[in-house]
Design a protein around this motif. Structure first.
Motif, PDB file in Angstrom:
ATOM      1  N   ALA A  75       5.613   4.335 -11.577  1.00  0.00           N
ATOM      2  CA  ALA A  75       5.772   2.883 -11.625  1.00  0.00           C
ATOM      3  C   ALA A  75       6.912   2.477 -12.555  1.00  0.00           C
ATOM      4  O   ALA A  75       7.725   1.603 -12.223  1.00  0.00           O
ATOM      5  CB  ALA A  75       4.463   2.229 -12.080  1.00  0.00           C
ATOM      6  N   ILE A  91       6.625  -2.866  -6.858  1.00  0.00           N
ATOM      7  CA  ILE A  91       6.668  -1.555  -7.502  1.00  0.00           C
ATOM      8  C   ILE A  91       5.258  -1.132  -7.934  1.00  0.00           C
ATOM      9  O   ILE A  91       4.346  -1.951  -7.994  1.00  0.00           O
ATOM     10  CB  ILE A  91       7.578  -1.552  -8.749  1.00  0.00           C
ATOM     11  N   THR A 142       2.031  -0.378  -4.303  1.00  0.00           N
ATOM     12  CA  THR A 142       2.891   0.166  -3.247  1.00  0.00           C
ATOM     13  C   THR A 142       2.450   1.600  -2.950  1.00  0.00           C
ATOM     14  O   THR A 142       1.577   2.146  -3.637  1.00  0.00           O
ATOM     15  CB  THR A 142       4.366   0.156  -3.693  1.00  0.00           C
ATOM     16  N   CYS A 165      14.330  -0.809  -9.470  1.00  0.00           N
ATOM     17  CA  CYS A 165      14.258  -2.147  -8.894  1.00  0.00           C
ATOM     18  C   CYS A 165      15.105  -3.139  -9.696  1.00  0.00           C
ATOM     19  O   CYS A 165      15.867  -3.925  -9.129  1.00  0.00           O
ATOM     20  CB  CYS A 165      12.800  -2.587  -8.858  1.00  0.00           C
ATOM     21  N   ALA A 187       4.099  -6.486  -9.310  1.00  0.00           N
ATOM     22  CA  ALA A 187       3.638  -5.256  -9.962  1.00  0.00           C
ATOM     23  C   ALA A 187       2.173  -5.437 -10.368  1.00  0.00           C
ATOM     24  O   ALA A 187       1.810  -5.297 -11.529  1.00  0.00           O
ATOM     25  CB  ALA A 187       4.512  -4.949 -11.176  1.00  0.00           C
ATOM     26  N   GLY A 211      12.490  -0.747  -3.683  1.00  0.00           N
ATOM     27  CA  GLY A 211      11.441  -1.706  -3.976  1.00  0.00           C
ATOM     28  C   GLY A 211      11.524  -2.993  -3.175  1.00  0.00           C
ATOM     29  O   GLY A 211      10.714  -3.905  -3.396  1.00  0.00           O
ATOM     30  N   GLY A 253       4.792  -0.399 -14.870  1.00  0.00           N
ATOM     31  CA  GLY A 253       5.884  -0.741 -13.963  1.00  0.00           C
ATOM     32  C   GLY A 253       6.458  -2.104 -14.293  1.00  0.00           C
ATOM     33  O   GLY A 253       7.669  -2.267 -14.459  1.00  0.00           O
ATOM     34  N   TRP A 290      10.312  -8.247  -4.258  1.00  0.00           N
ATOM     35  CA  TRP A 290      10.285  -6.806  -4.482  1.00  0.00           C
ATOM     36  C   TRP A 290       8.881  -6.386  -4.913  1.00  0.00           C
ATOM     37  O   TRP A 290       8.078  -7.227  -5.320  1.00  0.00           O
ATOM     38  CB  TRP A 290      11.284  -6.419  -5.573  1.00  0.00           C
ATOM     39  N   GLU A 346      10.206   3.272 -10.928  1.00  0.00           N
ATOM     40  CA  GLU A 346      10.469   2.271  -9.894  1.00  0.00           C
ATOM     41  C   GLU A 346      10.926   0.957 -10.515  1.00  0.00           C
ATOM     42  O   GLU A 346      11.776   0.262  -9.960  1.00  0.00           O
ATOM     43  CB  GLU A 346       9.205   2.024  -9.068  1.00  0.00           C
TER      44      GLU A 346
END
Length: 470
Positions: free
Chosen positions: A321, A308, A312, A328, A142, A298, A15, A306, A324
């Protein structure tokens, strides 16, 4: 004095590093913070190296069954565990170097060290350069997740393993207990079984791979039992007595009977814990059981912050991921004034799941049971690989494809597969769901012959009573 960026990404898994690349592509000054290895758990200790291990086990399986293909292999066939692990680690190293190259190619600044948020858009990094202060217009968290420990027997890397220990085993287990039958548990059970280990799988729920369609669960359990595994569903491990010589497990079976069995090793695969502690998140985001709560793009509750990936809500999959990360990055670029990006929210119903056991399983969308629970009148059809010419020619006639449709509209609600190479085929149904296809388009699609993918077509036909080869 703080170093300033447009975007800082905390964590470089599938991600994080993908989000950083997309931000850089959109012209944003981007940095990434990583405390261990670029590529994160998936690339270094998860998705990729496990597939290398499973490939070795697959080759061993074919070699041991060479006579089924009219072949003779002289001499004894055996696994060299050290060499198998070495190959797996080499694959991970190659891809880690690839991510390092991608960071340089996209002019992304890498800060190696432990990152801690000091606000929604600021953080400190303690690492090889001492303590650095970084700020940005936006920060993407992340940080991923880690294996959950058993409360009464934490993994020690010697007798009790997580997936990470199981990838670099100090020795080959003789008798292995696998606790949990999700993707991770079943993949390692399959690997060690193919490598010649005596494997027992204990699952608390009433069937293995419980997120899959019940027909897939039943087929896989029968197949694994045929391969020599002991499968215990509706069962639980109540205690583990760990010693230098092995593990004694008290297991309660589905009838409530408790017995004690000795194993040489144990793998715990009972879920994950998000890496959201000690990162400075407590006052900045809302959490549920440690998972950061976000909107469809996100965003957290703090402007500019944010999140991801596996930190999450699920599904906790690398490809989710990565997707996302792109969404994002594009949402951030749009907020910073880029009028050429049009981010789309993530549709969790179109995320495929793949498990690389033997046989493989893959799925997308609703199971037949879930579709009925949701109120749909359904049409469902199954086509077995035994009716597929390519599968028979390959010696891989074990498996099936099942499709589930809305009886009123013809919408494809879900697809479920078990058998050879189904993890490669599922994307056809994922594309179909994303394009909101109906049974009519799928029926009118020409599938190449001879391929196992023809079973996909036949399963659609079977859903409407029109299968041709059964």
């Amino acid at each position: 004095m703080a170093t300033n960026y447009d975007v800082i990404v905390l964590g470089s898994g599938p991600g994080g590093y993908v989000a950083a690349i997309r931000c850089a592509q959109l012209g944003l000054k981007t940095a990434i913070v990583e405390r261990e290895l670029l590529g994160g758990i998936c690339l270094n200790w998860g998705c990729i190296p496990t597939k290398a291990l499973l490939r070795s086990a697959e080759i061993l399986h074919y070699a041991q069954h060479a006579k089924d293909y009219g072949l003779k292999i002289a001499g004894e066939i055996e696994a060299d565990l050290e060499a198998v692990v070495k190959r797996s680690r080499g694959v991970a190293k190659q891809l880690n170097q690839g991510v390092t190259h991608l960071m340089k190619k996209n002019k992304i600044t890498v800060h190696m060290g432990d990152g801690t948020l000091t606000g929604p858009t600021s953080l400190t990094v303690k690492g090889e350069k001492g303590e650095e202060k970084l700020t940005a217009k936006h920060v993407i968290v992340a940080t991923g997740a880690r294996a959950r420990d058993l409360p009464f027997a934490k993994a020690d890397g010697k007798r009790v393993w997580t997936y990470r220990h199981a990838m670099t085993p100090p020795e080959m287990p003789k008798k292995l207990l696998v606790i949990g039958s999700g993707a991770i548990g079943i993949e390692f059970a399959s690997f060690y079984n193919d490598m010649g280990c005596d494997v027992t799988v204990v699952e608390m729920l009433d069937r293995i791979v419980p997120v899959e369609d019940k027909d897939v669960s039943a087929f896989l359990e029968k197949s694994l039992a045929k391969q020599g595994m002991t499968i215990m569903t509706g069962a639980g491990v109540e205690a583990l007595d760990v010693s230098d010589k092995g593990v004694k497990a008290k297991i309660k079976d589905s009838k409530g009977k408790v017995s004690e069995t000795e194993f040489t090793h144990c793998i715990t695969a009972i879920g994950i814990v998000p890496n959201t502690e000690n990162v400075g998140l407590e006052k900045l985001v809302e959490m549920d059981r440690g998972f950061i709560q976000i909107d469809d793009y996100g965003r957290t509750k703090s402007n500019g912050l944010w999140a991801i990936g596996d930190c999450t809500p699920g599904p906790w999959l690398a490809h989710k991921a990565s997707h996302e990360g792109v969404t994002c990055a594009e949402a951030i670029a749009k907020e910073l004034g880029n009028k050429d990006v049009h981010p789309h929210p993530l549709d969790r119903g179109n995320i495929p799941g793949c498990t690389y056991c033997h046989p493989q399983i893959a799925s997308v969308g609703l199971t037949e049971a879930k579709a009925k629970e949701a109120g749909y009148a359904v049409k469902a059809g199954t086509f077995p690989f035994i009716g597929n010419g390519k599968a028979i020619a390959l010696g891989e006639a074990e498996g099936f494809v099942k499709t589930v449709f809305d009886a009123k509209t013809g919408e494809l609600l879900g697809a479920h597969m078990v058998g050879a190479e189904v993890t490669e085929m599922i994307q056809g149904f994922v594309v179909g769901k994303t394009l909101e296809t109906t049974e009519a388009e799928l029926m009118n699609t020409v599938f190449p012959h001879p391929t196992i993918s023809e079973s996909m077509h036949e399963s659609v036909l079977a859903s409407y009573g029109r299968a041709l080869h059964i």
